[in-house]
Design an enzyme around this catalytic site. Structure first.
Site, mmCIF file in Angstrom:
data_model
loop_
_atom_site.group_PDB
_atom_site.id
_atom_site.type_symbol
_atom_site.label_atom_id
_atom_site.label_comp_id
_atom_site.label_asym_id
_atom_site.label_seq_id
_atom_site.Cartn_x
_atom_site.Cartn_y
_atom_site.Cartn_z
ATOM 1 N N TRP A 102 6.082 -1.480 10.010
ATOM 2 C CA TRP A 102 5.799 -0.970 8.658
ATOM 3 C C TRP A 102 7.064 -0.880 7.836
ATOM 4 O O TRP A 102 7.046 -1.169 6.629
ATOM 5 C CB TRP A 102 5.037 0.349 8.748
ATOM 6 C CG TRP A 102 3.685 0.121 9.338
ATOM 7 C CD1 TRP A 102 3.306 0.331 10.630
ATOM 8 C CD2 TRP A 102 2.555 -0.474 8.685
ATOM 9 N NE1 TRP A 102 2.007 -0.083 10.809
ATOM 10 C CE2 TRP A 102 1.512 -0.580 9.636
ATOM 11 C CE3 TRP A 102 2.322 -0.920 7.383
ATOM 12 C CZ2 TRP A 102 0.261 -1.114 9.319
ATOM 13 C CZ3 TRP A 102 1.084 -1.443 7.063
ATOM 14 C CH2 TRP A 102 0.071 -1.539 8.027
ATOM 15 N N ASP A 170 7.990 6.659 3.529
ATOM 16 C CA ASP A 170 6.596 6.385 3.863
ATOM 17 C C ASP A 170 6.227 7.363 4.972
ATOM 18 O O ASP A 170 6.678 7.242 6.103
ATOM 19 C CB ASP A 170 6.461 4.941 4.355
ATOM 20 C CG ASP A 170 5.053 4.626 4.864
ATOM 21 O OD1 ASP A 170 4.164 5.499 4.789
ATOM 22 O OD2 ASP A 170 4.848 3.494 5.349
ATOM 23 N N LYS A 194 -4.769 9.226 7.980
ATOM 24 C CA LYS A 194 -4.391 9.810 9.267
ATOM 25 C C LYS A 194 -4.664 11.315 9.185
ATOM 26 O O LYS A 194 -5.680 11.788 9.654
ATOM 27 C CB LYS A 194 -2.915 9.557 9.592
ATOM 28 C CG LYS A 194 -2.426 8.148 9.317
ATOM 29 C CD LYS A 194 -2.826 7.141 10.377
ATOM 30 C CE LYS A 194 -2.107 5.817 10.111
ATOM 31 N NZ LYS A 194 -2.484 4.758 11.013
#
Lengths: 357, 357
Positions: A102, A170, A194
């Site tokens: 990511w 992030d 999440k």
């Protein structure tokens, strides 16, 4: 149906009471009997949902007054680009940390807009740890990092203020899981799916004063200032994902907020990592000092036990613990809504496997 | 609770059976009892949802084989930019039609990427009609138009092939409402939240062969080719909006598809416009030859009847018919899921108002 212990890496488990209330709202919500999803986003009841979601996010994260909150579409994948558009001046530079898949994506998108220096990287070690953060040259507008890396199960243990420049993070996979001081940040973004809600919306928390300094002409959807000027309703917002996020945030507040959930998350992590270290059949993937409280990655030392282990956890009602295809093994994702009990069940299965081999 | 006649302009009415099934799926979906929104988007059941949604969209629209379908985030507002990124070459030109607020936004975003010529405009007349489409110079890569204009209640009656170049259209508010020949198009996009489902996803239907010719380096989220290579799962998709869109598309297919709903939509439109023209208290907003079958805009000729009319339609269970703030008056949005019966109730209220004044 027996109880499911849902360790899915995301979209992931949500509190049962949130699912029930969200389900009910899809049938009928509010005074006139219409469904939540068939009324105008500019109706008073939905405007109130948006405002409460933004305010509660700010409250739960304990953000400084100068921060503001948006809930938009496009996930972290679009936020990688949006972050650079809003904070990286034309011809400017930014410093990035590379902690895996990511992080790499965030770097790739930012490179469309300026000079991106990777000043910290865990690539050499196969991303099993979190690299040290160097002091960054102040020609860099910000230091960007990925706070938790779901695939490898690594996590920044604190806020890397050592960089010495404004931070951008992030936090998709550990937002709302533990307290942190947001004052060194220009921008934090996190996909909801999440710890905050279902898939379909991404949260931006940012210092208003950091915007508007790039000299760029920014396309409207990528301009946080445009969205802010419209109170997060520049265009039709994703109504159901935002409503269900609000229900999840209310659940967290009722539980005692981020401080309370952090304590439970620490207990869950201690339980699984103790077992991984104690049990002679298993070994952890991530470096011990970089272990994530959200995603515990581990594997069997001897693949001959694989079928027995897989059968045992499946029989116990456990789902979603296969590791990411890129590293294999197992991954126990223990997001906020996962009860301590589920981790105990997994630990019992691991324990029992060792006892009976 | 008495029946609600939901004329909301969007998000808008959805079929009751869709709402019930979507509500149920939020509680429990599939074999293991998990909620739709707490399982991985890469699980087999959800991958099947995505594939069926894409295939059914292509089937219902009767698209040529070379077309492909994506369901992404960001709404039409991000599609304005995405369209130009994927189809407008570096330094190139495109022709746009200006039919109001949303068309203007499409023009504004495309201007970030090239030379945009407004070759047709209804601005002078206050957007009450659809302008004629001129033959476009073939240095223009495409002709872009907004097929239905919700605010003014105007609609293109056919596909403007007169332009003589590939077409691109924002069909957010009339997609799936009537048959059309897609072969002249490079790209069609539409936010789901009118005729296709809830807010939170936007459909792109495009000619694969039209991609990859701009010479641009396109940020990943804005690159339709990137999304296509990942089967619309480049990043976590908006699970609930896509699932509920699938339910709505299945409902449409069971009803007989676009051809069947077009006939019902024509009946609904005939009913309301006949009453607007017949009733001495009301007048229509849009030019007669540009009237939308989706959004009928009208007003009272004498504002003294306003309170009585507002009270009468509210008493009849009608909601969502106030006109857009920019033009005032009334707007009856008659999307696919609105029953003919609801239009009859509105017409009766209008009729009764005239009879008793």
């Amino acid at each position: 149906m027996s109880k499911i212990h849902n360790f899915s890496a995301g979209p992931c488990i949500l509190p049962p009471e949130v699912l029930l209330e969200a389900s009910e709202a899809v049938k009928s919500w509010g005074s006139n009997g219409l469904s939540l999803i068939e009324m105008s986003h500019r109706s008073k009841p939905f405007v109130a949902v948006m405002e409460e979601t933004r305010a509660l996010t700010k409250e739960l994260l304990g953000l400084p007054d100068r921060f503001d909150i948006l809930y938009l579409q496009g996930g972290a994948s679009l936020a990688f680009l949006t972050a650079a558009y809003n904070l990286l001046p034309e011809g400017g530079s930014a410093a990035y940390s590379d902690t895996g898949t990511w992080a790499n994506k965030s770097i790739k998108e930012a490179k469309h807009l300026g000079n991106i220096d990777v000043v910290a990287s865990a690539k050499e070690s196969g991303y099993t740890g979190i690299p040290a953060t160097p002091k960054v040259n102040d020609t860099h507008s910000y230091f960007h990092y990925t706070s938790n890396n779901t695939i490898y199960g690594t996590q920044y243990k604190g806020v890397p203020t050592e960089a010495g420049v404004p931070l951008v993070a992030d936090m998709s996979s550990d937002i709302m899981s533990k307290k942190f001081d947001a004052s060194p940040f220009s921008l934090i973004y996190a996909g909801a799916q999440k710890n905050m809600g279902p898939a379909g919306t991404v949260m931006y928390a940012f210092d208003k004063d950091a915007l508007g300094k790039t000299g760029r002409s920014i396309p409207s959807y990528l301009d946080l200032g445009v969205h802010l000027s419209k109170d997060s309703m520049f265009n039709t917002p994703p109504v159901f994902p935002i409503f269900t996020t609000l229900l999840t945030l209310r659940w967290l507040k009722n539980l005692g907020g981020v401080e309370a959930i952090e304590s439970i998350n620490d207990q869950k992590a201690a339980l699984i990592y103790n077992e991984i270290d104690r049990n002679s059949l298993f070994t952890g993937h991530a470096d011990i000092d970089s272990r994530s409280t959200m995603n515990a990655t581990f594997k069997l030392l001897d693949e001959r036990h694989k079928d027995a282990f897989n059968e045992a956890w499946a029989s116990a009602g456990i789902s979603g613990i296969n590791g990411h295809r890129s590293i294999g093994g197992y991954r126990a994702s223990m997001y906020n809504a996962l009860p301590l009990e589920s981790v105990k069940v997994l630990v019992d299965v691991m324990n029992e496997l060792e006892r009976t081999r």
